[in-house]
Write an enzyme that holds these catalytic residues in place. Sequence first.
Site, PDB file in Angstrom:
ATOM      1  CG  HIS A  23      -8.270 -29.108  14.314  1.00 55.06           C
ATOM      2  ND1 HIS A  23      -8.186 -28.429  13.126  1.00 55.06           N
ATOM      3  CD2 HIS A  23      -8.472 -30.415  13.988  1.00 55.06           C
ATOM      4  CE1 HIS A  23      -8.336 -29.276  12.118  1.00 55.06           C
ATOM      5  NE2 HIS A  23      -8.511 -30.482  12.625  1.00 55.06           N
ATOM      6  CG  ASP A 127      -9.338 -25.121  12.863  1.00 51.99           C
ATOM      7  OD1 ASP A 127      -9.266 -25.530  11.684  1.00 51.99           O
ATOM      8  OD2 ASP A 127      -8.831 -25.729  13.817  1.00 51.99           O
TER       9      ASP A 127
END
Length: 238
Positions: A23, A127
């Site tokens: 990520h 995110d």
Amino acid sequence: MEMNQRPQTIPRVLIFPMPAQGHVSPMLKLAELLAMSGLHVTFLNSDHIHNRLIKYTDMETRFSKYPEFLFRTIWDGLEEDHPRTGESVWDIIFSMNEKTKPVLREMLVSGQLGSGDSPYVTYMITDGLFGGFTLDVAEELGIPCVHFRTTSSCCFWSYFFFPLLAQSGEIPITVASAERSFLKLKLLKSYLRSTMLQERLNGLALIAIENDVLETVKYEEMVDQFASKSVRRITFFK
């Protein structure tokens, strides 16, 4: 709302990834692209991941050419000795949803995520795995916010085919042999046997997956058939 006491003409974008390599890496690239376009960018990472990036990468040197690019850190809510790997990664998500939310709000309000001509964050890209806590804070403070999913383009494209797979009867999967193969693999190819060739690994995996079939095999017949292929073998196995 306590922030933006004076007009801010230069926007600042906050990039806030889930603290995991898969990520952080794509969102760091996104942050760099935004910085290349002239935007003021703040990259917010957990203390744990930030320290690892400093230790093992040239991150600071790489981004030093962007004078308005800031690195900031935030507590993930876990103890220092927490492993933060494997299945325990879900502890990070739950902890951040519960404990990091008020910390994030305070950092946004106090101007800790900005500097100079852009002391406050005016846009957030967070995110997609964080759930709603970043959106909750953004809405409370009136900051536009979008979720960014870090899956690859191939993975994202495959999602569009799920309806077709369901219509054709390919999913849901009723045979678990593929899943069992992944579960058995870590047992077959450990660090003690890391040099195992692919052919042998495939054979052992097949044996492990189809163990119920293997139990019906008569080994005496297999030995006799193997020995019958050679005179020397017949002598040895007798």
